[in-house]
Design a protein around this motif. Structure first.
Motif, mmCIF file in Angstrom:
data_model
loop_
_atom_site.group_PDB
_atom_site.id
_atom_site.type_symbol
_atom_site.label_atom_id
_atom_site.label_comp_id
_atom_site.label_asym_id
_atom_site.label_seq_id
_atom_site.Cartn_x
_atom_site.Cartn_y
_atom_site.Cartn_z
ATOM 1 N N LEU A 29 8.009 4.120 -2.003
ATOM 2 C CA LEU A 29 7.136 5.052 -1.558
ATOM 3 C C LEU A 29 5.998 4.146 -1.433
ATOM 4 O O LEU A 29 5.075 4.163 -0.564
ATOM 5 N N LEU A 30 5.814 2.900 -1.996
ATOM 6 C CA LEU A 30 4.838 1.818 -1.797
ATOM 7 C C LEU A 30 4.897 1.180 -0.567
ATOM 8 O O LEU A 30 3.683 1.165 0.196
ATOM 9 N N GLY A 31 6.048 1.037 0.039
ATOM 10 C CA GLY A 31 6.360 0.563 1.291
ATOM 11 C C GLY A 31 5.799 1.317 2.340
ATOM 12 O O GLY A 31 5.186 1.065 3.310
ATOM 13 N N ARG A 32 6.182 2.531 1.970
ATOM 14 C CA ARG A 32 5.550 3.742 3.170
ATOM 15 C C ARG A 32 3.982 3.540 3.342
ATOM 16 O O ARG A 32 3.512 3.674 4.260
ATOM 17 N N GLU A 33 3.379 3.716 2.048
ATOM 18 C CA GLU A 33 1.971 3.640 2.051
ATOM 19 C C GLU A 33 1.401 2.360 2.566
ATOM 20 O O GLU A 33 0.158 2.547 3.284
ATOM 21 N N VAL A 34 1.652 1.328 2.482
ATOM 22 C CA VAL A 34 1.205 0.061 2.854
ATOM 23 C C VAL A 34 1.591 0.139 4.811
ATOM 24 O O VAL A 34 0.795 -0.162 5.558
ATOM 25 N N ARG A 35 2.563 0.614 5.098
ATOM 26 C CA ARG A 35 3.031 0.494 6.390
ATOM 27 C C ARG A 35 2.307 1.500 7.165
ATOM 28 O O ARG A 35 1.992 1.315 8.395
ATOM 29 N N ARG A 36 1.724 2.678 6.428
ATOM 30 C CA ARG A 36 1.108 3.655 6.928
ATOM 31 C C ARG A 36 -0.336 3.235 7.487
ATOM 32 O O ARG A 36 -0.682 3.850 8.568
ATOM 33 N N PHE A 37 -0.757 2.260 6.686
ATOM 34 C CA PHE A 37 -2.068 1.971 7.055
ATOM 35 C C PHE A 37 -2.042 0.690 8.043
ATOM 36 O O PHE A 37 -3.102 0.394 8.849
ATOM 37 N N SER A 87 -17.025 -1.441 0.733
ATOM 38 C CA SER A 87 -15.983 -1.189 1.522
ATOM 39 C C SER A 87 -14.744 -1.257 0.937
ATOM 40 O O SER A 87 -13.669 -0.521 1.392
ATOM 41 N N ILE A 88 -14.336 -1.809 -0.265
ATOM 42 C CA ILE A 88 -13.226 -1.917 -1.077
ATOM 43 C C ILE A 88 -13.092 -0.336 -1.618
ATOM 44 O O ILE A 88 -12.015 0.062 -1.306
ATOM 45 N N ALA A 89 -13.957 0.143 -2.060
ATOM 46 C CA ALA A 89 -14.098 1.517 -2.798
ATOM 47 C C ALA A 89 -13.745 2.473 -1.805
ATOM 48 O O ALA A 89 -12.899 3.481 -2.062
ATOM 49 N N GLN A 90 -14.630 2.551 -0.491
ATOM 50 C CA GLN A 90 -14.309 3.526 0.255
ATOM 51 C C GLN A 90 -13.068 3.632 1.023
ATOM 52 O O GLN A 90 -12.446 4.714 1.223
ATOM 53 N N ASN A 91 -12.511 2.632 1.123
ATOM 54 C CA ASN A 91 -10.976 2.683 1.734
ATOM 55 C C ASN A 91 -9.840 2.798 0.858
ATOM 56 O O ASN A 91 -8.930 3.411 1.462
ATOM 57 N N ALA A 92 -10.096 2.307 -0.470
ATOM 58 C CA ALA A 92 -9.214 2.802 -1.226
ATOM 59 C C ALA A 92 -9.141 4.335 -1.582
ATOM 60 O O ALA A 92 -7.930 4.976 -1.658
ATOM 61 N N PHE A 93 -10.307 5.007 -1.440
ATOM 62 C CA PHE A 93 -10.182 6.434 -1.633
ATOM 63 C C PHE A 93 -9.621 7.174 -0.232
ATOM 64 O O PHE A 93 -8.943 7.948 -0.294
ATOM 65 N N LEU A 128 -1.270 2.200 -5.962
ATOM 66 C CA LEU A 128 -1.136 0.945 -5.485
ATOM 67 C C LEU A 128 -1.203 0.438 -3.946
ATOM 68 O O LEU A 128 -1.813 -0.464 -3.642
ATOM 69 N N GLY A 129 -0.747 1.671 -3.100
ATOM 70 C CA GLY A 129 -0.990 1.616 -1.635
ATOM 71 C C GLY A 129 -2.494 1.568 -1.278
ATOM 72 O O GLY A 129 -3.117 0.793 -0.552
ATOM 73 N N GLY A 130 -3.218 2.316 -2.011
ATOM 74 C CA GLY A 130 -4.672 2.469 -2.261
ATOM 75 C C GLY A 130 -5.569 1.080 -2.336
ATOM 76 O O GLY A 130 -6.274 0.594 -1.738
ATOM 77 N N VAL A 131 -4.932 0.505 -3.488
ATOM 78 C CA VAL A 131 -5.386 -0.581 -3.922
ATOM 79 C C VAL A 131 -5.300 -1.605 -3.086
ATOM 80 O O VAL A 131 -6.237 -2.690 -2.648
ATOM 81 N N ILE A 132 -4.143 -1.864 -2.342
ATOM 82 C CA ILE A 132 -3.764 -2.816 -1.344
ATOM 83 C C ILE A 132 -4.551 -2.849 -0.214
ATOM 84 O O ILE A 132 -5.268 -3.838 0.304
ATOM 85 N N ARG A 133 -4.725 -1.586 0.176
ATOM 86 C CA ARG A 133 -5.532 -1.476 1.333
ATOM 87 C C ARG A 133 -7.079 -1.855 1.185
ATOM 88 O O ARG A 133 -7.720 -2.402 1.781
ATOM 89 N N GLY A 134 -7.627 -1.451 0.057
ATOM 90 C CA GLY A 134 -9.060 -1.675 -0.358
ATOM 91 C C GLY A 134 -9.095 -3.094 -0.549
ATOM 92 O O GLY A 134 -10.180 -3.836 -0.153
#
Length: 273
Positions: A29-37, A87-93, A128-134
């Motif tokens: 699931l985490l890998g999917r979220e990271v690859r998604r963005f 930028s961190i907050a808005q992109n994690a959201f 965790l996917g949102g945290v990594i992107r943020g």
């Protein structure tokens, strides 16, 4: 005539044993979220950096070369950490809210609900996917701003702690919003009436010591103020609030949002038909 012996059916494979934590499912699931963005990195990473630099350029041009100070710190140096945190907050959201809502609208949310993943594992994968992107957007944004004004580092622990706490808080808020929303208009309402006002009124662009007492009191009720204030302290060593209070507030708010998110996921609220 020789008769062929009947073929015996193959034994069924033993069911896979899942321990206390389904690490394979969580990793998937985490890998999917990271690859998604990462697949659309120009939209999810590069574009937010450009937007933040435009904010910075507008304020720099508005000053017209005048060196304005906030305490003992030049205003542009004071502004930089706030823009990075925004930028961190808005992109994690954006990551968690869009992931859940798009899956609901497209009807493939069942692909996430069917595997043997607990509510905690689902929450961990999305968050965790949102945290990594943020954090990725924040790191690139900080590097871009550093080209124009050296930010300096006063306390790396406070930088990392508040960056992670902010990304987690907004990821959880995005997860809850994505579960609640039934269409994109609902999600836009959350962004426009909750996330954006809290971001802009949190001291991102100004010191709350310079505002009237009423607005200073309101700012202390805003959890966004604490992660921006603590994050900025990590760079410039100057704070408008109490650092210990900020740490406690962020831990408490994240714990409360995590409990709400897990409750919604375990009950299937607006996720299961």
């Amino acid at each position: 005539m020789h008769q062929p012996s009947p073929t015996l059916p193959k034994p069924l494979p033993a069911p896979r044993q899942v321990g206390a934590v389904n690490w394979i499912g969580l990793q998937t699931l985490l890998g999917r979220e990271v690859r998604r963005f990462l697949k659309v990195w120009i939209q999810t990473i590069a574009a937010p950096v450009v937007t933040t630099l435009l904010f910075y350029a507008v304020f720099a041009l508005a000053l017209g070369g005048v060196v304005r100070m906030v305490g003992d710190v030049p205003f542009l140096k004071f502004l930089g950490p706030g823009l990075v945190m925004m930028s961190i907050a808005q992109n994690a959201f954006a990551n968690t809210s869009s992931s859940v809502l798009v899956s609901k609208v497209q009807g493939n949310i069942v692909d996430v609900l069917m595997p043997p993943l607990s509510a905690g594992e689902l929450a961990a994968g999305f968050v965790l996917g949102g945290v990594i992107r943020g954090l990725m957007v924040g790191l690139v944004t900080a590097a871009a701003i550093w080209v124009f004004v050296p930010l300096g580092i006063h306390n790396p622990f406070f930088i990392l702690f508040h960056a992670v706490m902010a990304a987690m808080l907004l990821s959880l808020l995005g997860l809850i919003g994505g579960i609640w929303a039934e269409k994109f208009d609902h999600m836009a309402a959350v962004t426009n009436f909750i996330v954006t006002p809290l971001s802009f009124l949190s001291g991102t662009f100004y010191s709350i010591d310079a505002v009237p007492e009423l607005f200073r009191f309101i700012a202390h009720l805003n959890p966004f103020f604490y992660f921006i204030d603590g994050f900025r302290y990590g760079f410039i060593g100057q704070t408008d609030g109490t650092l210990v209070q900020g740490v406690v507030v962020l831990l408490a708010v994240n714990a409360a949002l995590l409990a709400v998110a897990m409750r919604l996921l375990s009950s299937g609220y607006k996720l299961k038909a």
